[in-house]
Design a protein around this motif. Structure first.
Motif, mmCIF file in Angstrom:
data_model
loop_
_atom_site.group_PDB
_atom_site.id
_atom_site.type_symbol
_atom_site.label_atom_id
_atom_site.label_comp_id
_atom_site.label_asym_id
_atom_site.label_seq_id
_atom_site.Cartn_x
_atom_site.Cartn_y
_atom_site.Cartn_z
ATOM 1 N N CYS A 122 2.814 -26.407 -8.508
ATOM 2 C CA CYS A 122 2.136 -25.377 -7.714
ATOM 3 C C CYS A 122 2.741 -24.028 -8.074
ATOM 4 O O CYS A 122 3.948 -23.810 -7.905
ATOM 5 C CB CYS A 122 2.295 -25.654 -6.213
ATOM 6 S SG CYS A 122 1.486 -24.399 -5.176
ATOM 7 N N ARG A 123 1.934 -23.148 -8.557
ATOM 8 C CA ARG A 123 2.416 -21.873 -9.100
ATOM 9 C C ARG A 123 2.160 -20.757 -8.095
ATOM 10 O O ARG A 123 1.016 -20.501 -7.713
ATOM 11 C CB ARG A 123 1.705 -21.570 -10.417
ATOM 12 C CG ARG A 123 1.960 -22.663 -11.455
ATOM 13 C CD ARG A 123 0.915 -22.705 -12.529
ATOM 14 N NE ARG A 123 1.097 -23.863 -13.398
ATOM 15 C CZ ARG A 123 0.268 -24.191 -14.374
ATOM 16 N NH1 ARG A 123 -0.799 -23.450 -14.609
ATOM 17 N NH2 ARG A 123 0.505 -25.271 -15.095
ATOM 18 N N VAL A 124 3.269 -20.143 -7.698
ATOM 19 C CA VAL A 124 3.207 -19.014 -6.765
ATOM 20 C C VAL A 124 3.270 -17.727 -7.602
ATOM 21 O O VAL A 124 4.275 -17.433 -8.246
ATOM 22 C CB VAL A 124 4.360 -19.060 -5.747
ATOM 23 C CG1 VAL A 124 4.255 -17.862 -4.792
ATOM 24 C CG2 VAL A 124 4.337 -20.369 -4.988
ATOM 25 N N ILE A 125 2.142 -16.983 -7.600
ATOM 26 C CA ILE A 125 2.048 -15.759 -8.406
ATOM 27 C C ILE A 125 1.893 -14.574 -7.465
ATOM 28 O O ILE A 125 0.954 -14.519 -6.664
ATOM 29 C CB ILE A 125 0.861 -15.837 -9.378
ATOM 30 C CG1 ILE A 125 1.043 -17.021 -10.350
ATOM 31 C CG2 ILE A 125 0.724 -14.523 -10.156
ATOM 32 C CD1 ILE A 125 -0.116 -17.217 -11.285
ATOM 33 N N GLY A 126 2.863 -13.648 -7.564
ATOM 34 C CA GLY A 126 2.784 -12.426 -6.785
ATOM 35 C C GLY A 126 2.083 -11.327 -7.576
ATOM 36 O O GLY A 126 2.407 -11.091 -8.741
ATOM 37 N N VAL A 127 1.095 -10.692 -6.977
ATOM 38 C CA VAL A 127 0.353 -9.601 -7.620
ATOM 39 C C VAL A 127 0.893 -8.285 -7.063
ATOM 40 O O VAL A 127 0.832 -8.044 -5.844
ATOM 41 C CB VAL A 127 -1.153 -9.724 -7.371
ATOM 42 C CG1 VAL A 127 -1.901 -8.599 -8.063
ATOM 43 C CG2 VAL A 127 -1.659 -11.085 -7.839
ATOM 44 N N VAL A 128 1.463 -7.466 -7.956
ATOM 45 C CA VAL A 128 2.114 -6.232 -7.532
ATOM 46 C C VAL A 128 1.590 -5.058 -8.377
ATOM 47 O O VAL A 128 0.925 -5.263 -9.393
ATOM 48 C CB VAL A 128 3.658 -6.323 -7.688
ATOM 49 C CG1 VAL A 128 4.225 -7.359 -6.752
ATOM 50 C CG2 VAL A 128 4.029 -6.633 -9.138
ATOM 51 N N VAL A 139 8.233 0.485 -1.166
ATOM 52 C CA VAL A 139 8.905 -0.463 -0.252
ATOM 53 C C VAL A 139 9.590 -1.557 -1.051
ATOM 54 O O VAL A 139 9.367 -1.715 -2.246
ATOM 55 C CB VAL A 139 7.881 -1.076 0.732
ATOM 56 C CG1 VAL A 139 7.323 -0.014 1.672
ATOM 57 C CG2 VAL A 139 6.750 -1.749 -0.033
ATOM 58 N N ILE A 140 10.416 -2.353 -0.342
ATOM 59 C CA ILE A 140 11.187 -3.416 -0.989
ATOM 60 C C ILE A 140 10.615 -4.792 -0.693
ATOM 61 O O ILE A 140 11.266 -5.816 -0.952
ATOM 62 C CB ILE A 140 12.654 -3.366 -0.523
ATOM 63 C CG1 ILE A 140 12.750 -3.648 0.982
ATOM 64 C CG2 ILE A 140 13.279 -2.032 -0.863
ATOM 65 C CD1 ILE A 140 14.163 -3.872 1.471
ATOM 66 N N ASP A 141 9.387 -4.843 -0.149
ATOM 67 C CA ASP A 141 8.839 -6.139 0.246
ATOM 68 C C ASP A 141 8.699 -7.082 -0.939
ATOM 69 O O ASP A 141 9.020 -8.276 -0.856
ATOM 70 C CB ASP A 141 7.480 -5.932 0.915
ATOM 71 C CG ASP A 141 7.610 -5.193 2.243
ATOM 72 O OD1 ASP A 141 8.742 -4.736 2.527
ATOM 73 O OD2 ASP A 141 6.620 -5.072 2.975
ATOM 74 N N ALA A 142 8.214 -6.579 -2.071
ATOM 75 C CA ALA A 142 8.038 -7.444 -3.243
ATOM 76 C C ALA A 142 9.385 -7.954 -3.746
ATOM 77 O O ALA A 142 9.511 -9.106 -4.172
ATOM 78 C CB ALA A 142 7.311 -6.678 -4.342
ATOM 79 N N THR A 161 9.362 -5.474 7.481
ATOM 80 C CA THR A 161 8.473 -6.414 6.794
ATOM 81 C C THR A 161 9.183 -7.160 5.672
ATOM 82 O O THR A 161 8.878 -8.315 5.379
ATOM 83 C CB THR A 161 7.270 -5.652 6.216
ATOM 84 O OG1 THR A 161 7.756 -4.585 5.376
ATOM 85 C CG2 THR A 161 6.433 -5.042 7.337
ATOM 86 N N GLY A 162 10.150 -6.498 5.004
ATOM 87 C CA GLY A 162 10.875 -7.167 3.937
ATOM 88 C C GLY A 162 11.671 -8.351 4.431
ATOM 89 O O GLY A 162 11.740 -9.399 3.770
ATOM 90 N N GLU A 163 12.265 -8.231 5.580
ATOM 91 C CA GLU A 163 13.020 -9.359 6.153
ATOM 92 C C GLU A 163 12.094 -10.515 6.480
ATOM 93 O O GLU A 163 12.475 -11.689 6.325
ATOM 94 C CB GLU A 163 13.748 -8.885 7.405
ATOM 95 C CG GLU A 163 14.801 -7.817 7.133
ATOM 96 C CD GLU A 163 15.480 -7.369 8.407
ATOM 97 O OE1 GLU A 163 15.131 -7.909 9.472
ATOM 98 O OE2 GLU A 163 16.350 -6.464 8.323
ATOM 99 N N LEU A 164 10.864 -10.205 6.934
ATOM 100 C CA LEU A 164 9.922 -11.264 7.248
ATOM 101 C C LEU A 164 9.523 -12.033 5.989
ATOM 102 O O LEU A 164 9.470 -13.273 5.998
ATOM 103 C CB LEU A 164 8.687 -10.655 7.915
ATOM 104 C CG LEU A 164 7.602 -11.655 8.326
ATOM 105 C CD1 LEU A 164 8.116 -12.583 9.439
ATOM 106 C CD2 LEU A 164 6.354 -10.931 8.801
#
Length: 816
Positions: free
Chosen positions: A610-616, A735-738, A702-705
């Motif tokens: 299962c591939r988790v891909i983040g789009v930034v 932001v640092i969320d990513a 939000t980053g901590e979440l």
């Protein structure tokens, strides 16, 4: 399209592409990109040149040639010690300055009455000259308004006005006269530029004649001034020469410097005394030598004295002594012979020895008397020598004084001779100048008369057009260079590789979106619609021209290829359609780029079930939410179970576009430990399971979440069901969320807006975020203007051949 290949994950595969080489292809690309400012500036330059040619009256130039003659009169020049030949450059330059002088211009104005000629004082002016004159008038008016004080009183009498007109005409004449040397020769070209050809000829000829008249007048004046000066100088020299001669004779008489046989009397007397002194010295020396010789002989005694005197050959011994010396020598010889024959005791030998003894005494007595006489003689000679020496010394002193006086006398004589010679020279020169004064010779002559010009000399049409064109192109080039210098954005795959060294996955074309009903169309929207229609009309027109010229068939394109289809979506689409372009138009370039993303993930993450891909993205508004939605829809429609998560907790654009929710979302699931089934929505059309984000207020952490354990549990529960989990993350920049989500992601897809996002920004962000750059799947350039790509691609790059790819990129299968 670039085919994705495997490359090692990690930060080392980034930031290693550097190339500063400017190739010919890059220059051609720059020209294609900046063709509009270059053509516009060149066109404006040509237009300005045409306006200048149409508004500038033609000017005519008439030329005459004047030779500075070598055979000029040199009477005046030879008098001056600073004379120089006319062949020197300094002399020619001096003559050109005379031609440009105000005095000569004033003479021409007065002779030709140019101050009264309206065609000369008020010539037709060009539009440029009128504009400059108007600007100057406005500036002078403004300055006069702000000036304080009364200023100088303006004279209005007739003489002053006439003088002012002459000065104005002289200034105009000096401004338009042409004076230049012809190569390295002694010829000076004189000309005048005017809007009237006849006036140009008349002024040029008048200038040449005025120059010759000025030369004659100058020679005559110089000769006359030289004659007056020579007269005054001759009188002075005559008087000085006479006074110098009289001074020399008076000095000779006072000092008694009489001359006989070419010498002074004192010199002759000193010469005689020196001769007498030499004779006296010689006689005294001879007397002293005889006296010394006789004294030494006497000191030896009678026997030795007689023997020495007998053997001596000294002169001046007297007749008696000479006789006794001869008798002594004969007797001595006989005594030796008798002794040898008869022995020493022989009576005759004894008698002879007794006689020799008596004779020796007589010789000795005579020698003493002779020695005394020699001593007396020496003393007399010595006294005479001393007296002559004293006379010589006295005469020498007198001669020294005479010589000193003679030096002063010679100086007086030399000055008298120099003045006499100078007087004779000036007298001869005066006679020559007097003879030549009646026919002064000019130093120049006209070798080419002024002719009536038949053609205008300016403005030259081709020169003006080329100059204005080049000026316009230079301005356009400067604008183009400035544009290229400011070009800091991503345009091509090469930019992606050179700037950040990441894998380039393709272009996503720019798509026009319909404005919402609640918002009226602005100027930007109208401009985009008009530009899209203009591009479509341009394409259709080009195809029609090719068909008419026989370059393209009606149904088939050259080389057997199908006619070119539009690769872009020129007509606007709705927001809902924007979220599913990949499934609505599976044959488009948009869908093909997303398939390239999938292929890259299959290669890089083939061991991951299962591939988790983040789009930034680097900045907000680059289209990452649209890319996330279409990527998930494309994967889902290809048979893969896909979960789409809106993890941009600060800007929930993906949730707002889909507008479907169960009232709970990602935040509730992470905080309360809910499963994905409780918060997810199914998009039946796109076959995508979507997890929205629903917030009534903004969250500060939000980053901590996103980095929490609850987020990990939520993803782990979803991995058991889905093949792909596409996570729409916030931009990397603000932001640092990513970065907080990076440990949970298998790979990141970076979305960069074409022609908008600075390269340096993306490079600095990736360099500072190794956790993200090490998992970089690749980069897609979103909102790309496909038609403009060939302008930015280098020679041989894929961007140069997008038209050939057009048949593969169509909107729907029905268009195939």
């Amino acid at each position: 399209m670039n085919q994705p290949t495997a490359y090692p994950a990690g930060p080392n595969h980034l930031f290693h592409y550097t190339s500063d080489f400017i190739s010919f292809g890059s220059i051609l690309g720059m020209l294609r990109r900046q063709a509009v400012p270059l053509l516009v500036a060149g066109g404006l330059g040509l237009f300005a040149g045409i306006v200048y040619l149409q508004t500038t009256p033609p000017t005519y130039v008439s030329l005459a040639r004047v030779l500075i003659d070598d055979g000029i009169a040199k009477s005046v020049d030879e008098v001056s010690p600073l004379a120089a030949t006319l062949q020197t450059d300094a002399t020619i330059m001096s003559q050109t300055e005379i031609l440009r002088s105000e005095r000569l211009a004033r003479a021409v104005v007065i002779k030709e009455k140019l101050d009264e000629d309206p065609d000369f004082t008020n010539p037709p002016a060009s539009l440029l000259a009128k504009t400059i004159g108007a600007v100057r008038g406005v500036v002078r008016g403004v300055l006069s308004v702000f000036s304080f004080g009364g200023g100088a009183q303006i004279r209005t009498d007739t003489a002053a006005m006439h003088e002012a007109r002459i000065n104005l005409a002289s200034n105009i004449l000096q401004a338009n006269v042409i004076v230049e040397r012809s190569g390295r020769s002694n010829v000076i070209v004189v000309g005048y530029s005017s809007y009237d050809p006849a006036l140009a000829q008349r002024i040029t000829q008048a200038y040449a004649d005025a120059f010759l008249a000025d030369q004659l007048e100058a020679n005559f004046d110089a000769t006359e001034r030289a004659t007056v000066w020579l007269q005054e100088r001759l009188a002075t020299l005559r008087k000085d020469s006479q006074e110098a001669a009289l001074a020399a004779e008076d000095y000779r008489a006072k000092q008694g410097l009489s001359v006989a046989r070419g010498e002074l009397m004192s010199e002759q007397r000193l010469s005689d005394l020196n001769a007498q002194l030499i004779v006296a010295q010689s006689e005294a020396a001879g007397a002293l030598a005889r006296a010394e010789q006789l004294r030494k002989i006497v000191e030896m005694g009678p026997d030795r004295a007689a023997e020495n005197l007998a053997m001596s050959s000294a002169p001046d011994q007297g007749p008696a002594l000479t006789e006794m010396r001869t008798k002594y020598l004969n007797l001595s010889r006989r005594e030796r012979e008798a002794t040898e024959l008869y022995g020493a005791q022989n009576t005759q030998a004894v008698a002879m020895r007794a006689e020799l003894s008596e004779l020796a005494k007589s010789i000795f007595d005579e020698a003493k008397q002779l020695a005394q006489a020699s001593q007396n003689e020496y003393e007399v000679k010595h006294a005479s020598e001393q007296k002559l020496r004293s006379s010589v010394e006295s005469a020498s002193g007198q001669n020294t004084d005479a010589q000193r006086s003679q030096v002063q006398l010679r100086e007086l004589q030399q000055r008298s001779e120099a003045l006499t010679n100078l007087y004779q020279t000036f007298l001869a020169r005066y006679e020559q100048i007097t003879q030549q004064q009646s026919f002064p010779i000019a130093k120049a002559r006209i070798i080419s008369e002024a002719m009536l010009p038949l053609r205008p000399s300016s403005p030259r049409t081709m020169v003006v057009l080329l100059a204005t064109l080049m000026l316009g192109l230079m301005v356009g080039g400067a604008i183009a260079a400035l544009n290229e210098f400011n070009e800091r954005f991503f345009r091509t795959a090469a930019d992606v590789r050179s700037a950040i060294g990441a894998k380039f996955l393709g272009y996503l074309p720019s798509i026009s979106v319909e404005p919402s009903k609640s918002r009226r169309k602005g100027l930007r929207d109208l401009w985009k619609e008009w530009f899209a229609k203009a591009q479509e009309w341009k394409t259709i027109a080009i195809e029609r021209v090719k068909i008419r010229l026989g370059l393209q068939a009606v149904t088939d394109a050259p080389s057997g290829r199908a006619p070119m289809r539009r690769p872009l979506f020129n007509e606007p689409i709705s927001q809902r359609e924007l979220m599913s372009i990949a499934i609505d138009h599976p044959y488009s370039i948009y869908a093909e780029t997303l398939r390239s993303v999938r292929l890259a993930s299959d290669v890089l993450l083939q061991e991951t079930p299962c591939r988790v891909i983040g789009v930034v993205s680097a900045l907000p508004g680059e289209g990452k939410s649209t890319v996330s939605s279409n990527l998930a829809a494309m994967l889902a429609n290809s048979g893969l179970k896909t979960l789409l998560i809106d993890a941009d907790l600060r800007n929930r654009k993906l949730t707002r576009m889909r507008r479907r929710s169960k009232g709970v979302g990602l935040v509730e699931a992470v905080i309360k430990g809910m499963s994905w089934r409780e918060v997810a929505n199914l998009d039946k059309r796109a076959r995508v399971v979507f997890v929205p984000t629903l917030l009534n207020r903004r969250m500060p952490h939000t980053g901590e979440l996103l980095a929490s354990v609850g987020m990990r549990r939520f993803l782990d529960s979803a991995k058991d069901t889905f093949d792909y989990i596409i996570v729409d993350l916030p931009p990397l920049g603000p932001v640092i969320d990513a970065k907080a989500f990076a440990p949970f992601a298998d790979a990141f897809l970076l979305v960069v807006e074409w022609g908008s996002t600075p390269r340096e920004l993306v490079r600095s962000i990736l360099e500072s975020e190794p956790a993200i750059s090490s998992k970089m799947l690749g980069v897609v350039l979103n909102k790309a203007e496909i038609k403009s790509l060939p302008k930015f691609g280098t020679t041989g790059s894929g961007e140069q051949f997008f038209e050939r790819y057009a048949e593969y990129y169509v909107k729907s299968p029905e268009n195939v």
